[in-house]
Motif scaffolding. Structure first.
Motif, PDB file in Angstrom:
ATOM      1  N   ARG A   6      54.744  44.679  46.340  1.00 41.38           N
ATOM      2  CA  ARG A   6      53.943  45.033  45.171  1.00 41.38           C
ATOM      3  C   ARG A   6      52.477  44.697  45.428  1.00 41.38           C
ATOM      4  O   ARG A   6      52.167  43.761  46.155  1.00 41.38           O
ATOM      5  N   ALA A   7      51.588  45.449  44.818  1.00 40.32           N
ATOM      6  CA  ALA A   7      50.155  45.154  44.936  1.00 40.32           C
ATOM      7  C   ALA A   7      49.461  45.687  43.697  1.00 40.32           C
ATOM      8  O   ALA A   7      49.828  46.735  43.172  1.00 40.32           O
ATOM      9  N   GLY A   8      48.480  44.940  43.235  1.00 41.79           N
ATOM     10  CA  GLY A   8      47.775  45.415  42.055  1.00 41.79           C
ATOM     11  C   GLY A   8      46.711  44.437  41.607  1.00 41.79           C
ATOM     12  O   GLY A   8      46.455  43.420  42.255  1.00 41.79           O
TER      13      GLY A   8
ATOM     14  N   GLY B 120      39.086  37.998  43.869  1.00 42.02           N
ATOM     15  CA  GLY B 120      39.739  37.117  44.832  1.00 42.02           C
ATOM     16  C   GLY B 120      41.042  37.788  45.212  1.00 42.02           C
ATOM     17  O   GLY B 120      41.669  38.447  44.383  1.00 42.02           O
ATOM     18  N   ILE B 121      41.472  37.669  46.466  1.00 41.86           N
ATOM     19  CA  ILE B 121      42.682  38.358  46.906  1.00 41.86           C
ATOM     20  C   ILE B 121      43.722  37.330  47.358  1.00 41.86           C
ATOM     21  O   ILE B 121      43.452  36.505  48.213  1.00 41.86           O
ATOM     22  N   VAL B 122      44.881  37.381  46.721  1.00 39.97           N
ATOM     23  CA  VAL B 122      45.971  36.466  47.075  1.00 39.97           C
ATOM     24  C   VAL B 122      46.974  37.250  47.918  1.00 39.97           C
ATOM     25  O   VAL B 122      47.569  38.220  47.449  1.00 39.97           O
ATOM     26  N   HIS B 123      47.133  36.845  49.185  1.00 47.22           N
ATOM     27  CA  HIS B 123      48.071  37.531  50.089  1.00 47.22           C
ATOM     28  C   HIS B 123      49.405  36.778  50.079  1.00 47.22           C
ATOM     29  O   HIS B 123      49.443  35.589  50.343  1.00 47.22           O
ATOM     30  N   ARG B 124      50.477  37.476  49.777  1.00 47.10           N
ATOM     31  CA  ARG B 124      51.823  36.884  49.824  1.00 47.10           C
ATOM     32  C   ARG B 124      52.724  37.821  50.625  1.00 47.10           C
ATOM     33  O   ARG B 124      52.370  38.979  50.837  1.00 47.10           O
ATOM     34  N   ASP B 125      53.914  37.332  51.023  1.00 44.88           N
ATOM     35  CA  ASP B 125      54.828  38.201  51.769  1.00 44.88           C
ATOM     36  C   ASP B 125      55.301  39.366  50.898  1.00 44.88           C
ATOM     37  O   ASP B 125      55.475  40.477  51.367  1.00 44.88           O
ATOM     38  N   ASP B 126      55.525  39.069  49.612  1.00 44.20           N
ATOM     39  CA  ASP B 126      56.121  40.083  48.736  1.00 44.20           C
ATOM     40  C   ASP B 126      55.097  40.867  47.920  1.00 44.20           C
ATOM     41  O   ASP B 126      55.425  41.870  47.295  1.00 44.20           O
TER      42      ASP B 126
ATOM     43  N   GLN C 288      50.547  41.561  46.966  1.00 41.61           N
ATOM     44  CA  GLN C 288      49.129  41.259  47.125  1.00 41.61           C
ATOM     45  C   GLN C 288      48.507  41.346  45.729  1.00 41.61           C
ATOM     46  O   GLN C 288      48.598  42.367  45.053  1.00 41.61           O
ATOM     47  N   LEU C 289      47.931  40.228  45.334  1.00 44.45           N
ATOM     48  CA  LEU C 289      47.375  40.130  43.993  1.00 44.45           C
ATOM     49  C   LEU C 289      45.853  40.124  44.093  1.00 44.45           C
ATOM     50  O   LEU C 289      45.280  39.269  44.771  1.00 44.45           O
ATOM     51  N   ILE C 290      45.209  41.113  43.471  1.00 46.87           N
ATOM     52  CA  ILE C 290      43.750  41.180  43.531  1.00 46.87           C
ATOM     53  C   ILE C 290      43.216  40.733  42.182  1.00 46.87           C
ATOM     54  O   ILE C 290      43.507  41.347  41.145  1.00 46.87           O
ATOM     55  N   LEU C 291      42.494  39.615  42.196  1.00 49.90           N
ATOM     56  CA  LEU C 291      42.012  39.020  40.947  1.00 49.90           C
ATOM     57  C   LEU C 291      40.609  39.500  40.633  1.00 49.90           C
ATOM     58  O   LEU C 291      39.701  39.378  41.448  1.00 49.90           O
ATOM     59  N   VAL C 292      40.456  40.053  39.447  1.00 46.88           N
ATOM     60  CA  VAL C 292      39.154  40.526  39.019  1.00 46.88           C
ATOM     61  C   VAL C 292      38.649  39.518  38.006  1.00 46.88           C
ATOM     62  O   VAL C 292      39.271  39.327  36.965  1.00 46.88           O
ATOM     63  N   ASP C 293      37.572  38.855  38.325  1.00 47.45           N
ATOM     64  CA  ASP C 293      37.078  37.796  37.441  1.00 47.45           C
ATOM     65  C   ASP C 293      35.977  38.362  36.568  1.00 47.45           C
ATOM     66  O   ASP C 293      34.910  38.715  37.053  1.00 47.45           O
ATOM     67  N   THR C 294      36.236  38.471  35.266  1.00 45.35           N
ATOM     68  CA  THR C 294      35.247  39.071  34.366  1.00 45.35           C
ATOM     69  C   THR C 294      34.430  37.983  33.685  1.00 45.35           C
ATOM     70  O   THR C 294      34.890  36.860  33.532  1.00 45.35           O
ATOM     71  N   PRO C 295      33.228  38.337  33.215  1.00 42.63           N
ATOM     72  CA  PRO C 295      32.473  37.362  32.412  1.00 42.63           C
ATOM     73  C   PRO C 295      33.237  37.093  31.115  1.00 42.63           C
ATOM     74  O   PRO C 295      34.071  37.886  30.708  1.00 42.63           O
ATOM     75  N   GLY C 296      32.964  35.976  30.460  1.00 44.40           N
ATOM     76  CA  GLY C 296      33.616  35.684  29.185  1.00 44.40           C
ATOM     77  C   GLY C 296      33.150  36.673  28.127  1.00 44.40           C
ATOM     78  O   GLY C 296      32.012  37.105  28.126  1.00 44.40           O
ATOM     79  N   LEU C 297      34.081  37.052  27.240  1.00 47.12           N
ATOM     80  CA  LEU C 297      33.707  37.956  26.153  1.00 47.12           C
ATOM     81  C   LEU C 297      33.114  37.126  25.017  1.00 47.12           C
ATOM     82  O   LEU C 297      33.636  36.075  24.666  1.00 47.12           O
ATOM     83  N   HIS C 298      32.037  37.589  24.446  1.00 44.76           N
ATOM     84  CA  HIS C 298      31.351  36.806  23.404  1.00 44.76           C
ATOM     85  C   HIS C 298      30.548  37.750  22.523  1.00 44.76           C
ATOM     86  O   HIS C 298      30.389  38.920  22.831  1.00 44.76           O
ATOM     87  N   LYS C 299      30.023  37.219  21.418  1.00 49.51           N
ATOM     88  CA  LYS C 299      29.172  38.060  20.557  1.00 49.51           C
ATOM     89  C   LYS C 299      27.804  38.186  21.217  1.00 49.51           C
ATOM     90  O   LYS C 299      27.103  37.191  21.407  1.00 49.51           O
TER      91      LYS C 299
END
Length: 342
Positions: free
Chosen positions: A24-26, A66-72, A74-85
């Protein structure tokens, strides 16, 4: 000769099932109020310092993956700014970035600090999340190292009740403390420290996210940790170091642009040196002295501190040349915002 027994071997069957499990990857993103521990969590999962972390809310300006590589998986982390007014044009742009990101990811992790009551800001975000129907949502209680187990249990119940109230269900609710893992950020994987308990909790989070991703081959090569251009990441590290000493005086008035990164010529192959020229932009001339400090001491500290992180990131010795410049009221000026990369 009698027929051989064809009794199934449960261990072999499990092994075979594991081998045929689809990869899986996403993409996943962490959302939450500013300063809810999102960047720290990204760093802990990836195992290196990737997103900028600071005790000052709203310091993440770029969608750092950030990309987390695993055997099963690949998790691609998208770090967004905090939501605020939003109060400024920059604030509005940051909120647009958040919503666009939510619409494009496969999993959303809502971060809520264990040591703070569920507030109007959290409810505002969860209400927005409730409107995103198809995407699985995980509630992540961060900073659990700061509270007793009773307070943690109350927080878990509160976040569960909030989803019920808004008519949806969390795919998972998980408490984590990324502090331990974050302290290890930048070390090699073999450089263990602490009791590893928190790191295990972060690992469990990756275990829970992986099955929620679509079936897919890896989307990035094995060694990649982030797809942010290196210059952007270097600028973020300098900006983080610059914020450290002047947090109260110039919370959001600092932008950093790396003008160039060039290998120093005439260096032997075994002793490379990378020259980095960067400008630290502030909004008013009166802020210049604050950043530079008495006899230039503060700027020198910023250089020393960020150089260490940059060298760890790029794996090469660095010569860092920093200059402080004024870009008048850049947060409110569309032309300046574009020039500074927003």
């Amino acid at each position: 000769m009698g027929a051989m027994s064809a009794r199934p071997n449960p261990e072999a069957a499990a092994q075979q099932a594991e081998n045929t499990a689809p990869h899986r990857a996403g993409f996943a993103c962490f959302v939450g109020r500013p300063n809810a521990g999102k960047s720290t969590l990204t760093n802990a999962l990836v195992g290196q310092k990737v997103a900028i972390t600071s005790n000052r809310p709203q310091t993440t300006r770029h969608t750092v993956r950030g990309i987390v590589h695993r055997d099963d998986a690949q998790l691609i982390l998208v770090d967004t700014p905090g939501l605020h007014k939003p109060r400024t044009l920059l604030g509005e742009r940051l909120n647009d970035v958040v919503r666009t990101t939510w619409a494009e990811v496969d999993v959303i992790g809502f971060c809520l600090p264990a040591d703070q009551k569920l507030g109007p800001g959290d409810k505002f975000i969860v209400k927005e999340l409730a409107g995103i129907k198809k995407t699985p949502k995980i509630a992540i209680i961060t900073k659990t190292d700061l509270v007793e187990s009773k307070a943690l249990a109350e927080q878990l119940l509160a976040v569960s009740a909030l989803a019920d109230e808004l008519g949806f269900e969390w795919a998972e609710i998980i408490p984590v403390s990324a502090v331990e893992a974050e302290q290890k950020a930048g070390r090699t994987p073999s450089d263990k420290g602490g009791d590893g308990r928190d790191a295990g909790q972060v690992e469990l989070l990756a275990d829970l996210i992986a099955p929620l991703l679509p079936e897919s081959p890896p989307l990035y090569p094995e060694g990649d940790l982030t797809d942010e251009p290196e210059m952007v990441m270097v600028a973020e590290l300098i900006r983080e170091a610059a914020l450290e000493g002047v947090r109260d005086e110039l919370p959001h008035s600092i932008a950093v642009v790396v003008e160039e990164m060039l290998p120093r010529e005439d260096r032997p192959a075994d002793k490379p040196l990378l020259d980095i020229h960067a400008n630290v932009y502030i909004e008013r001339p009166s802020q210049k002295g604050i950043i530079i400090g008495p006899k230039g001491k503060r700027l020198k500290d910023v250089g020393t501190k960020s150089r260490k992180h940059i060298e760890a990131l790029l794996g090469t010795p660095v010569f860092l040349d920093l200059h402080v410049k004024v870009a008048k009221d850049w947060q409110r000026d569309p032309k300046q915002l574009r020039k500074l990369g927003f």
